[in-house]
Design a protein around this motif. Structure first.
Motif, short mmCIF file in Angstrom:
data_model
loop_
_atom_site.label_atom_id
_atom_site.label_comp_id
_atom_site.label_asym_id
_atom_site.label_seq_id
_atom_site.Cartn_x
_atom_site.Cartn_y
_atom_site.Cartn_z
N HIS A 196 0.80 -1.23 0.00
CA HIS A 196 0.00 0.00 0.00
C HIS A 196 0.84 1.28 0.00
O HIS A 196 0.32 2.35 0.34
N LEU A 197 2.10 1.19 -0.37
CA LEU A 197 3.00 2.34 -0.25
C LEU A 197 2.46 3.59 -0.92
O LEU A 197 2.26 4.62 -0.27
N ALA A 198 2.25 3.56 -2.23
CA ALA A 198 1.85 4.77 -2.96
C ALA A 198 0.50 5.28 -2.49
O ALA A 198 0.29 6.50 -2.33
N GLN A 199 -0.44 4.38 -2.24
CA GLN A 199 -1.77 4.78 -1.80
C GLN A 199 -1.72 5.46 -0.44
O GLN A 199 -2.35 6.51 -0.22
N ALA A 200 -0.96 4.88 0.50
CA ALA A 200 -0.92 5.41 1.86
C ALA A 200 -0.22 6.76 1.92
O ALA A 200 -0.69 7.69 2.59
N THR A 201 0.92 6.89 1.24
CA THR A 201 1.64 8.16 1.30
C THR A 201 0.87 9.27 0.59
O THR A 201 0.89 10.43 1.03
N ALA A 202 0.18 8.93 -0.49
CA ALA A 202 -0.63 9.94 -1.18
C ALA A 202 -1.78 10.40 -0.30
O ALA A 202 -2.07 11.61 -0.20
N TYR A 203 -2.44 9.44 0.37
CA TYR A 203 -3.54 9.80 1.27
C TYR A 203 -3.04 10.70 2.39
O TYR A 203 -3.68 11.70 2.74
N TYR A 204 -1.90 10.34 2.97
CA TYR A 204 -1.34 11.13 4.07
C TYR A 204 -1.10 12.58 3.62
O TYR A 204 -1.48 13.53 4.32
N ARG A 205 -0.49 12.75 2.47
CA ARG A 205 -0.19 14.10 2.00
C ARG A 205 -1.47 14.90 1.71
O ARG A 205 -1.56 16.09 2.03
N GLU A 206 -2.44 14.24 1.12
CA GLU A 206 -3.67 14.94 0.73
C GLU A 206 -4.53 15.31 1.93
O GLU A 206 -5.31 16.27 1.87
N ASN A 207 -4.40 14.57 3.02
CA ASN A 207 -5.28 14.77 4.19
C ASN A 207 -4.55 15.32 5.40
O ASN A 207 -5.14 15.39 6.49
N PHE A 208 -3.30 15.71 5.25
CA PHE A 208 -2.51 16.18 6.38
C PHE A 208 -3.12 17.43 7.00
O PHE A 208 -3.47 18.38 6.30
N GLN A 209 -3.20 17.42 8.34
CA GLN A 209 -3.69 18.58 9.09
C GLN A 209 -2.53 19.15 9.91
O GLN A 209 -2.00 18.47 10.79
N PRO A 210 -2.09 20.36 9.63
CA PRO A 210 -0.95 20.95 10.35
C PRO A 210 -1.18 20.94 11.86
O PRO A 210 -2.30 21.08 12.34
N SER A 211 -0.08 20.79 12.58
CA SER A 211 -0.13 20.76 14.04
C SER A 211 0.94 21.70 14.59
O SER A 211 1.72 22.29 13.83
N GLU A 212 0.98 21.82 15.92
CA GLU A 212 2.01 22.65 16.55
C GLU A 212 3.41 22.08 16.26
O GLU A 212 4.39 22.83 16.23
N ASP A 213 3.49 20.76 16.04
CA ASP A 213 4.78 20.13 15.82
C ASP A 213 5.21 20.14 14.36
O ASP A 213 6.41 20.11 14.06
N LEU A 214 4.26 20.17 13.44
CA LEU A 214 4.60 20.00 12.03
C LEU A 214 3.62 20.79 11.16
O LEU A 214 2.41 20.58 11.23
N SER A 215 4.16 21.68 10.34
CA SER A 215 3.30 22.52 9.49
C SER A 215 3.04 21.90 8.13
O SER A 215 2.04 22.23 7.47
N GLU A 216 3.92 21.03 7.66
CA GLU A 216 3.79 20.40 6.36
C GLU A 216 3.97 18.88 6.52
O GLU A 216 4.68 18.42 7.42
N PRO A 217 3.35 18.08 5.65
CA PRO A 217 3.54 16.63 5.75
C PRO A 217 4.98 16.23 5.55
O PRO A 217 5.73 16.90 4.81
#
Length: 334
Positions: A196-217
């Motif tokens: 599921h490599l390509a599917q999972a990493t694409a989903y993560y990038r498309e749905n990433f919600q910035p946090s206090e710890d990380l502004s970008e995926p």
């Protein structure tokens, strides 16, 4: 020009036939020192239990030992299997590491048991449903490492205020979804679970919600490497690695099996399924390995590559690292 993508290493602390686990730990120190001298970004260790060929059952202890013999390379767990432990104890352990080695400690978190079901229930005494609490446990752990404890009047000492960086490990959509929701970096275990490599990493990038710890995926993708001075030697090493992987998983490390029977097992459907776990593997000379990794990084949309060196001996492992570092244009830290 050197690729901008950092290279890191995962060390499985392999115990070879006829030796004590201490020998593998000594090699881990040498491996980290070599990685540091070559300019690799970080070194991670994975929690495994009841596996005779892997000695990294207590990543925090091993990280502390390696940290005392290195000076700049980042060290971390890739990962701690969080449902095996209380978040509070993990916060204390990695908080202590962060105090001992400031700015060098990472904490990757997985929800798998890291062992077989018999060990899970009878030796680790882990609740069979513990993994269901993984999202809540991650948030509780993060709280102990911050200034805001999740339990009033309870602090992790050490741990509080260290803000040890957390990474969600996974090989499915679950980890990608959780990392995106919490705004944490995501590490995909494509070195042994490629599906599921390509599917999972694409989903993560498309749905990433910035946090206090990380502004970008931020994606770390794991990939196997065997680099050698000749194509023929790299293929020879790869054949040995596949045979040992099939022996370890299909026969639980039985070394009494004959070479002929092992050949048959490797060629069988179950053997080929095990070999398929190593689908993402860069095998060959310097240029071929470099080109493969560049293509792999694009496929995985990776910000960093976590390299699993598959060379069958310590000497060949070091040579693989040298060739890989030269091809990638790494340079030693100043």
């Amino acid at each position: 020009m050197a690729p901008a993508i950092p290279l890191s290493l995962i060390d499985f602390c392999t115990v070879h036939e006829g030796e004590r686990p201490g020998a593998s730990m000594a090699r881990s120190v040498e491996l980290a020192q070599k990685a540091e001298s070559l300019g690799f970004h970080r070194m991670w260790y994975a929690e495994h239990h009841n596996m005779p060929g892997i000695s990294s059952s207590a990543p925090a202890v091993l990280i502390s030992h390696v940290g005392a013999h290195t000076s700049t390379i980042r060290l971390g767990a890739g990962g701690v299997m969080l449902p095996n432990h209380s978040p509070y104890v993990v916060a204390e352990q990695f908080g202590m590491l962060a105090e001992l080695y400031p700015g060098r400690i990472d904490l990757g978190l997985g929800r798998a048991p890291g062992t077989d079901m018999n060990t899970l229930g009878r030796a680790l005494r882990r609740d069979a449903h513990a993994a269901e609490n993984f999202p809540q446990d991650v948030m509780e752990l993060a709280g102990y490492l911050s200034e805001e404890s999740p339990i009033p009047g309870v602090q992790a000492v050490p741990g509080r205020g260290t803000h040890v960086p957390l990474y969600i490990l996974g090989s499915s959509m679950f980890g990608a979804s959780l990392a995106a929701k919490l705004g944490l970096p995501y590490t995909f275990a494509s070195h042994f679970a490629p599906t599921h490599l390509a599917q999972a990493t694409a989903y993560y990038r498309e749905n990433f919600q910035p946090s206090e710890d990380l502004s970008e995926p931020y994606v770390i993708a794991a990939v196997n490497v065997i680099a050698s001075d000749t194509h023929e030697d790299a293929q020879r090493q790869n054949k040995l690695v596949i045979r040992e992987r099939v022996r370890a998983l299909a026969t639980r490390g039985n070394r009494s099996i004959s070479d002929a029977n092992l050949d048959q097992l490797v060629a069988s459907p179950s053997g080929q399924q095990i070999a398929g776990m190593l689908h993402y593997s860069a095998i060959g000379t310097e240029a071929k390995v470099r080109d493969y990794l560049l293509d792999f990084a694009r496929l995985a949309q990776a910000d960093e590559l976590m390299i699993s060196i598959l060379a069958p001996t310590g000497e060949e492992n070091h040579r693989s690292m040298e060739i890989l570092a030269r091809g990638w244009g790494l340079s030693a830290p100043r």
